[in-house]
Design a protein around this motif. Structure first.
Motif, PDB file in Angstrom:
ATOM      1  N   UNK A   8      21.991 150.267  71.906  1.00 37.64           N
ATOM      2  CA  UNK A   8      21.802 151.722  71.877  1.00 37.64           C
ATOM      3  C   UNK A   8      21.294 152.175  70.515  1.00 37.64           C
ATOM      4  N   UNK A   9      21.862 151.603  69.461  1.00 34.95           N
ATOM      5  CA  UNK A   9      21.417 151.982  68.121  1.00 34.95           C
ATOM      6  C   UNK A   9      19.978 151.543  67.878  1.00 34.95           C
ATOM      7  N   UNK A  10      19.622 150.367  68.349  1.00 31.01           N
ATOM      8  CA  UNK A  10      18.251 149.889  68.189  1.00 31.01           C
ATOM      9  C   UNK A  10      17.267 150.814  68.889  1.00 31.01           C
ATOM     10  N   UNK A  11      17.632 151.269  70.073  1.00 32.21           N
ATOM     11  CA  UNK A  11      16.751 152.181  70.804  1.00 32.21           C
ATOM     12  C   UNK A  11      16.643 153.516  70.070  1.00 32.21           C
ATOM     13  N   UNK A  12      17.773 153.998  69.562  1.00 29.07           N
ATOM     14  CA  UNK A  12      17.793 155.272  68.846  1.00 29.07           C
ATOM     15  C   UNK A  12      16.913 155.223  67.600  1.00 29.07           C
ATOM     16  N   UNK A  13      16.910 154.071  66.919  1.00 28.50           N
ATOM     17  CA  UNK A  13      16.184 153.941  65.655  1.00 28.50           C
ATOM     18  C   UNK A  13      14.778 153.371  65.831  1.00 28.50           C
ATOM     19  N   UNK A  14      14.473 152.860  67.003  1.00 29.58           N
ATOM     20  CA  UNK A  14      13.219 152.146  67.172  1.00 29.58           C
ATOM     21  C   UNK A  14      13.207 150.870  66.369  1.00 29.58           C
ATOM     22  N   UNK A  75      21.699 142.092  62.972  1.00 28.77           N
ATOM     23  CA  UNK A  75      20.801 142.881  62.129  1.00 28.77           C
ATOM     24  C   UNK A  75      19.905 143.778  62.972  1.00 28.77           C
ATOM     25  N   UNK A  76      19.621 144.941  62.429  1.00 27.50           N
ATOM     26  CA  UNK A  76      18.605 145.835  62.970  1.00 27.50           C
ATOM     27  C   UNK A  76      17.512 145.954  61.918  1.00 27.50           C
ATOM     28  N   UNK A  77      16.312 145.526  62.269  1.00 26.70           N
ATOM     29  CA  UNK A  77      15.198 145.578  61.328  1.00 26.70           C
ATOM     30  C   UNK A  77      14.515 146.932  61.433  1.00 26.70           C
ATOM     31  N   UNK A  78      14.467 147.646  60.318  1.00 28.92           N
ATOM     32  CA  UNK A  78      13.939 149.007  60.300  1.00 28.92           C
ATOM     33  C   UNK A  78      12.991 149.161  59.122  1.00 28.92           C
ATOM     34  N   UNK A  79      12.183 150.188  59.162  1.00 31.05           N
ATOM     35  CA  UNK A  79      11.221 150.447  58.085  1.00 31.05           C
ATOM     36  C   UNK A  79      11.926 150.908  56.817  1.00 31.05           C
ATOM     37  N   UNK A  80      12.892 151.829  56.970  1.00 30.60           N
ATOM     38  CA  UNK A  80      13.617 152.384  55.826  1.00 30.60           C
ATOM     39  C   UNK A  80      15.112 152.305  56.123  1.00 30.60           C
ATOM     40  N   UNK A  81      15.821 151.298  55.592  1.00 29.72           N
ATOM     41  CA  UNK A  81      17.242 151.128  55.909  1.00 29.72           C
ATOM     42  C   UNK A  81      18.110 152.329  55.541  1.00 29.72           C
ATOM     43  N   UNK A  82      17.780 153.022  54.459  1.00 30.08           N
ATOM     44  CA  UNK A  82      18.619 154.159  54.044  1.00 30.08           C
ATOM     45  C   UNK A  82      18.505 155.315  55.026  1.00 30.08           C
ATOM     46  N   UNK A  83      17.277 155.608  55.463  1.00 30.74           N
ATOM     47  CA  UNK A  83      17.090 156.660  56.461  1.00 30.74           C
ATOM     48  C   UNK A  83      17.756 156.254  57.775  1.00 30.74           C
ATOM     49  N   UNK A  90      25.043 159.918  61.366  1.00 31.27           N
ATOM     50  CA  UNK A  90      25.105 161.162  62.135  1.00 31.27           C
ATOM     51  C   UNK A  90      25.714 160.920  63.512  1.00 31.27           C
ATOM     52  N   UNK A  91      25.314 159.833  64.152  1.00 29.47           N
ATOM     53  CA  UNK A  91      25.858 159.526  65.476  1.00 29.47           C
ATOM     54  C   UNK A  91      27.362 159.273  65.425  1.00 29.47           C
TER      55      UNK A  91
END
Length: 350
Positions: A8-14, A75-83, A90-91
């Protein structure tokens, strides 16, 4: 307690998910202290050593740092970990509401327009003609003055004072002790006596703003004081009358902005800065903490004037030297005059 699986978090964050998609996350934590059911992040490579040792259930990392995630940690790989961390926080936010329902001790004028979904805490006062939007939360002891307007989802924490005719945009949060719309510092001097100038403007605050605890924003003298959308202002700041602050600007604690100054969009102003009145600061300016801004800033860049702390011994030595600056200046001036005279005399000889 809220919980989300990593899928769910991966989908929320892309995000790209590496590991167990069913892993349940219930809280955020630092890399050093993370544990079961907690998610952390790495946004600065100097903290990479903590990543290799973390016991968090999952981490938010960039693709560049994915190789350092230890075995057994998702791990969730994201462009900007802080954002991404902010979005997840928030969730999972467990902050209680500023108010629930309408408390019997709240005083609401019959002419106020209060949405049925609004919550108003104990001893709050809603004055005549005020407009309170949907899902607004007004904490205990707040005051909302005559004709003030709070748009949908505004949240006032306890003991906020909103003066008459102030307008606050949707989703804005105002923390305890803030005063919005108090009189600006407007006086005329008549032979030593101060004559008050009524402050007939108001304060207009945009949507998605956050106003810190014990911050004051003065109403305009004639025109309005205007705070743009998504402006964040820290605790203990003073925004004087007729100031305009552009969208997405951030102002850190204890900053003082004098009257009729215009601050552009996307500016970042460090703590305890002092900004002179009747000047303009362009879009994108960065002002360091404790800076004294006396003149307009017309070009995007970083501006500083604060003096960094040094040892007391060094400070005493430097102060002693500073006291001699005028004498040194006069000596250099005399030497320049003597040098000029010598060059003139030498030229005449030839």
């Amino acid at each position: 307690m809220r919980s989300y699986c990593l899928a769910e978090l991966a989908e929320h964050l892309g995000a790209e998910l590496i590991g167990d998609a069913t892993c349940s996350i219930t809280a955020t934590a630092t890399l050093e202290r993370g544990g079961e059911g907690q998610i952390s992040f790495l946004s600065n490579s100097k903290y990479r050593k903590y990543l290799t040792e973390t016991r968090a259930a999952a981490v938010l990392v960039s693709a560049d740092d994915s190789a350092f995630v230890p075995p057994g940690v998702n791990a969730l790989l994201v462009k900007d970990p802080y954002v991404a961390f902010a979005r997840v926080a928030q969730l999972l936010d467990s902050t209680p509401a500023a108010a629930n329902g309408v408390h019997p001790s709240a005083s609401i004028d019959p002419t106020a327009d209060v949405a049925a979904s609004a919550a108003i805490g104990p001893n709050a006062v809603i004055a005549a003609g005020a407009v309170i939007g949907e899902n607004v939360q007004i904490g205990a002891g707040c005051f909302v003055g005559e004709q003030a307007v709070l748009a949908d989802n505004v949240r006032l924490w306890p003991n906020v004072s909103v003066y008459h005719a102030v307008k606050i945009g949707s989703n804005t949060i105002v923390h305890s002790g803030a005063v919005l719309g108090s009189d600006g510092f407007g006086f005329a001097n008549e032979r030593g006596n101060w004559v008050k100038i009524p402050q007939t403007g108001t304060v207009v605050i945009g949507a998605d703003c956050e106003i810190g605890a014990n911050t004051t924003i003065d109403r305009g003298a004639i025109d309005n004081t205007v705070i743009g959308n998504n402006v964040i202002i820290d605790n203990l700041c003073q925004i004087a009358h007729n100031v305009h602050i552009g969208e997405h600007t951030a102002i850190a604690g204890a900053t003082v902005v004098a009257g009729s100054t215009r601050i552009g969009r996307y500016c970042i102003i460090g703590g305890a800065a002092v900004i002179n009145g009747h000047i303009e600061i362009c879009d994108g300016a960065h002002i360091s903490g404790m800076a004294m801004v006396m003149k307009p800033i017309t070009e995007k860049g970083v501006y500083s004037s604060g003096i960094p702390a040094v040892s007391n011994l060094d400070w005493r030595k430097n102060t002693a030297k500073l006291r001699q600056i005028d004498q040194l200046y006069q000596r250099v001036k005399q030497l320049e005059q003597q040098l000029t005279s010598m060059q003139t005399a030498t030229g005449a000889d030839h």
